[in-house]
Design an enzyme around this catalytic site. Structure first.
Site, mmCIF file in Angstrom:
data_model
loop_
_atom_site.group_PDB
_atom_site.id
_atom_site.type_symbol
_atom_site.label_atom_id
_atom_site.label_comp_id
_atom_site.label_asym_id
_atom_site.label_seq_id
_atom_site.Cartn_x
_atom_site.Cartn_y
_atom_site.Cartn_z
ATOM 1 C CE LYS A 54 -3.744 -2.580 1.946
ATOM 2 N NZ LYS A 54 -4.337 -3.195 3.116
ATOM 3 C CD GLN A 98 -3.491 -4.888 6.225
ATOM 4 O OE1 GLN A 98 -3.317 -3.939 5.491
ATOM 5 N NE2 GLN A 98 -4.105 -5.994 5.821
ATOM 6 C CG ASP A 121 -10.344 -1.414 4.119
ATOM 7 O OD1 ASP A 121 -9.973 -1.655 2.951
ATOM 8 O OD2 ASP A 121 -9.706 -1.776 5.131
#
Ligand code: NDP
Length: 284
Positions: A54, A98, A121
């Protein structure tokens, strides 16, 4: 007959080029670039790889990457305090925690604490609700990547019969919802579905997201169907999807490989969501 391979890497690169050009324009106009904050708790090797990827993707596109690497002993209340700080930080557009988190931390508490307008997300209940209601919001990356792949491949969607294998919150349910909004007719299957082969055989588009290596066989697919393989499974021979690629490609019309299919799309859509969050926040 052999299926056309849908090259996720190439499609993802096109999306990344578009984002990069837009970020360059933003910066050229004197504004700051979009910024993504990534929070990693602990030292899970797979999570570390994802966070590194990322960061690299952000750097390649001119997006600012801010990392918070925390010890796995962190208390839930301190993690919540960090999220509050990031929510209030005007220089942060997207926040990504995460997963998985250490067991003692209740994941929903953390995910629901992220401001919905920074939830790149797309897992916050507000964004899930907006997805179902089909109103503007940040969409979950993998399902959005699957839709983008289908569209950019030129697959005509309205009226198509789609069978989704898997009903998870991060892939199965949102991908089914997105395709419903494209006027597809959806059947969602799961581990308790009976006569699965009979159902998949009727599909114009099969989306496999079950986490079972090479589970979808050629005799489950209607000749000419589109097969999208979301699965990522590590076995002795390497990385494979949920679809028996070598045999299914002899029957299908289009197929995505693993690796090089849906995987690269997910990270491209994360970058897209970061840019979208930035633009939404700038508009106010
Ligand atoms: P989950 O384990 O959360 O969900 C799996 C789903 O598959 C469940 O709904 C389960 O049913 C269903 N299922 C299991 N076995 C069968 C079966 N034999 N027939 C039909 N349905 C079945 O997985 P995720 O959704 O998180 O991920 C799915 C796969 O996609 C994994 O391989 C994962 O690694 C991959 N993935 C890939 C991403 C990418 O970027 N390419 C991103 C995210 C995930 P039930 O609900 O009844 O248990």
């Amino acid at each position: 007959m052999s299926a056309k391979i849908i090259d996720g890497k190439a499609i993802a690169q096109d999306i990344r080029n578009e984002i990069k050009a837009e970020v360059e324009q933003i910066v050229a106009s004197g504004k700051r670039p979009p910024a993504l904050a990534v929070v990693l708790v602990g030292k899970d090797p797979a999570s570390q790889v994802y966070v590194t990827n990322k960061r690299k993707a952000c750097h390649a596109l001119g997006i600012t990457s801010i990392e918070h690497l925390l010890d796995e002993t962190i208390e839930e209340k301190h993690l919540l305090e960090l999220i509050t700080k990031l929510n209030r930080d005007d220089g942060v557009d997207g926040i990504l925690v995460q997963l998985p988190l250490p067991k003692k931390i209740h994941e929903p508490n953390i995910l629901e604490h992220i401001a919905p307008e920074k939830d790149v997300d797309g897992f916050h209940p507000v964004n899930v609700g907006r997805l179902v209601a089909n109103t503007p919001a940040l969409r979950p990356c993998t399902p959005a990547g699957v839709l983008e792949m289908l569209k950019r491949t030129g697959i005509d969607l309205p009226g198509k019969k789609v069978v989704v294998l898997g009903r998870s919150n991060i892939v199965g349910k949102p991908v089914a919802t997105l395709l419903l909004h494209e006027s597809c007719t959806i059947t969602t299957c799961h581990s308790r579905t009976c006569m699965l082969n009979d159902i998949t055989k009727t599909a114009d588009i099969v989306i496999a997201a079950i986490g079972k290596p090479k589970y979808v066989k050629a005799d489950m697919i209607k000749p000419g169907a589109v097969v999208i393989d979301v699965g990522i499974n590590r076995i002795d021979e390497g990385l494979v999807g949920d679809v028996d690629f070598e045999n299914v490609k002899k029957v299908a019309g289009y197929i995505t490989p693993v690796p090089g299919g849906v995987g690269p799309m997910t990270i491209a859509m994360l970058m897209y969501n970061t840019l979208t969050a930035y633009k939404m926040r700038q508009r106010g």
